[in-house]
Design an enzyme around this catalytic site. Structure first.
Site, short mmCIF file in Angstrom:
data_model
loop_
_atom_site.label_atom_id
_atom_site.label_comp_id
_atom_site.label_asym_id
_atom_site.label_seq_id
_atom_site.Cartn_x
_atom_site.Cartn_y
_atom_site.Cartn_z
N LYS A 1 -18.87 5.42 -62.27
CA LYS A 1 -18.53 6.43 -61.25
C LYS A 1 -19.80 6.86 -60.53
CE LYS A 1 -18.45 10.07 -64.75
NZ LYS A 1 -18.87 11.41 -64.41
N TYR B 1 -47.76 23.28 -49.31
CA TYR B 1 -47.05 24.51 -48.93
C TYR B 1 -47.19 25.58 -50.01
CZ TYR B 1 -44.62 21.99 -45.17
OH TYR B 1 -44.32 21.29 -44.06
C1 LIG Z 1 -14.11 11.08 -68.90
C2 LIG Z 1 -15.51 10.57 -69.00
N1 LIG Z 1 -15.79 9.59 -69.85
C3 LIG Z 1 -17.04 9.11 -69.99
C4 LIG Z 1 -18.09 9.62 -69.27
C5 LIG Z 1 -19.48 9.08 -69.47
O1 LIG Z 1 -20.30 10.07 -69.99
P1 LIG Z 1 -21.85 9.82 -70.28
O2 LIG Z 1 -22.45 9.49 -68.96
O3 LIG Z 1 -22.34 11.11 -70.80
O4 LIG Z 1 -21.93 8.69 -71.24
C6 LIG Z 1 -17.84 10.68 -68.39
C7 LIG Z 1 -18.95 11.27 -67.65
O5 LIG Z 1 -18.99 12.40 -67.28
C8 LIG Z 1 -16.51 11.16 -68.23
O6 LIG Z 1 -16.24 12.16 -67.40
#
Ligand SMILES: Cc1ncc(COP(=O)(O)O)c(C=O)c1O
Length: 364
Positions: free
Chosen positions: A35, A255
């Site tokens: 994602k 800055y």
């Molecule tokens: C439903 C779900 N599964 C798995 C993951 C993967 O988590 P991580 O990146 O902490 O391994 C996420 C990430 O937020 C998630 O929302």
């Protein structure tokens, strides 16, 4: 000549980190979580490195389409499920498995006309209080789904809120196990932290769902460094020195004159700023690698530049490589978690925030 800044994605490290996750959960299948455009790396850029995963988990239908366009024929899971009824058509067309976390999504399924049964992951809110059915409602949601001709197979899932910390997963595990005890179907429980830290979750998982550990950042930093988990950095952000300046004791830098030299020193001005995704909040002393040698940020991060101390690297000059995070050409590593810690955040946020204007190459 383009501005001398470059991000590099390392497919060999992705492959290695995936293998590291398999080692933690030898009997489980792995959803590679891609994602947020593969945590800022770019889905197309990580695909080769992660193609030995058993499936890809993501949120956007558009990202799912991109994974299919790369030729992936295996499972794809929508972690938040569908957002509106017409998304279900695309699920059928692209053969997407989808999470069901609320009654409205069951309503949409019940109303949809489909020739092919949907494969769903029924999510329990076992304590995170974000998405999912409460334990009290979970079994009736399962029964409702199970009665639908539109549904082919139901898997069971939950997500841990504290797998990375002291509270751990025990209460959520107990809740999930109790409610789902006699329900059929595959289970998917573990994010990176649960997979690496909690054998119970791994044992109970048919599918693990690692994200951050695939990308070489520690899921429980600062308790453990990525290297302690055997994870390799998958993204390097590097830029070059575009000006060198000798300053006298008492001179200030940048800055707000936030840094004042207490002795004469040489500074390198580096072609990377907050508009590239380097956090503006990084304080004086944030680590950098200059020509692979550890040094520090001095002065405030500006939009297009940062200033670094060249004292530990007297041979550095115009054009020298500065690694903001990742692996330097000489092999030295600056963990993204260390920079994130200086910025008061996590590796997740830094990698996801790599700016569009930064050119990205995929290493051989
Ligand atoms: C439903 C779900 N599964 C798995 C993951 C993967 O988590 P991580 O990146 O902490 O391994 C996420 C990430 O937020 C998630 O929302």
């Amino acid at each position: 000549m383009p501005r001398p800044i470059l991000a590099t994605i390392h497919p060999a490290a992705l492959q290695h980190n995936l293998a590291r996750n398999r080692l933690a959960a030898p009997d489980a299948k792995v959803w590679a979580v891609v994602k947020a455009n593969a945590y800022g790396h770019g889905i197309e850029r990580v695909f080769e490195g992660l193609r030995s995963a058993d499936g890809f988990a993501l949120l956007d239908l558009d990202e799912a389409r991109r994974v299919r366009e790369l030729g992936w024929r295996g499972p794809i899971l929508l972690l938040e499920g569908v957002f509106e009824a017409r998304d279900l058509e695309l699920c059928s067309r692209l053969d997407l498995w989808h999470t069901v976390h609320c009654e409205e999504q069951i309503d949409m399924l019940a109303a949809c006309k489909t020739h092919v049964g949907h494969r769903v992951f029924l999510k329990m809110n076992s304590g995170m209080n974000r998405l999912g059915f409460t334990p009290a409602c979970y079994r009736s949601a399962w029964a409702r789904l199970n009665a639908l001709p539109q549904v082919d197979e139901i898997s069971l899932m939950t997500h841990f809120s504290d797998a990375d910390g002291g509270q751990g997963i025990a209460a959520q595990m107990a809740c999930f196990s109790e409610v789902t005890r006699d329900l059929p179907g595959e289970r998917s429980l573990s994010n990176s932290a649960a997979s690496l830290r909690h054998a119970d979750a791994v044992r109970a998982s048919d599918w693990i769902r690692p994200g951050i550990s695939l990308y070489g950042s520690s899921p429980d930093h600062p308790e453990h460094w990525a290297s302690e988990w055997g994870l390799w950095p998958t993204m390097t952000l590097a830029a070059k020195i575009i000006a060198v300046r000798d300053i006298a004791a008492g001179a200030s830098v940048g800055y707000g004159s936030r840094f004042v030299a207490d002795a004469p020193m040489r500074l390198g001005v580096v072609a990377c700023g907050y508009a590239d995704g380097y956090p503006r909040v990084c304080p004086n002393g944030t680590p950098v690698l200059v020509a692979g040698v550890r040094s520090r940020l001095v002065g405030r991060v500006s939009m297009d530049m940062v200033t670094v101390d060249l004292t530990p690297v007297p041979e550095a000059g115009m054009g020298s490589e500065v690694t903001l995070w990742g692996r330097a050409t000489n092999g030295a590593v600056l963990g993204i978690d260390e920079v994130a810690q200086a910025a008061g955040t996590l590796g997740y946020e830094l990698m996801c925030a790599l700016a569009q204007r930064v050119p990205v190459q995929v290493a051989d």
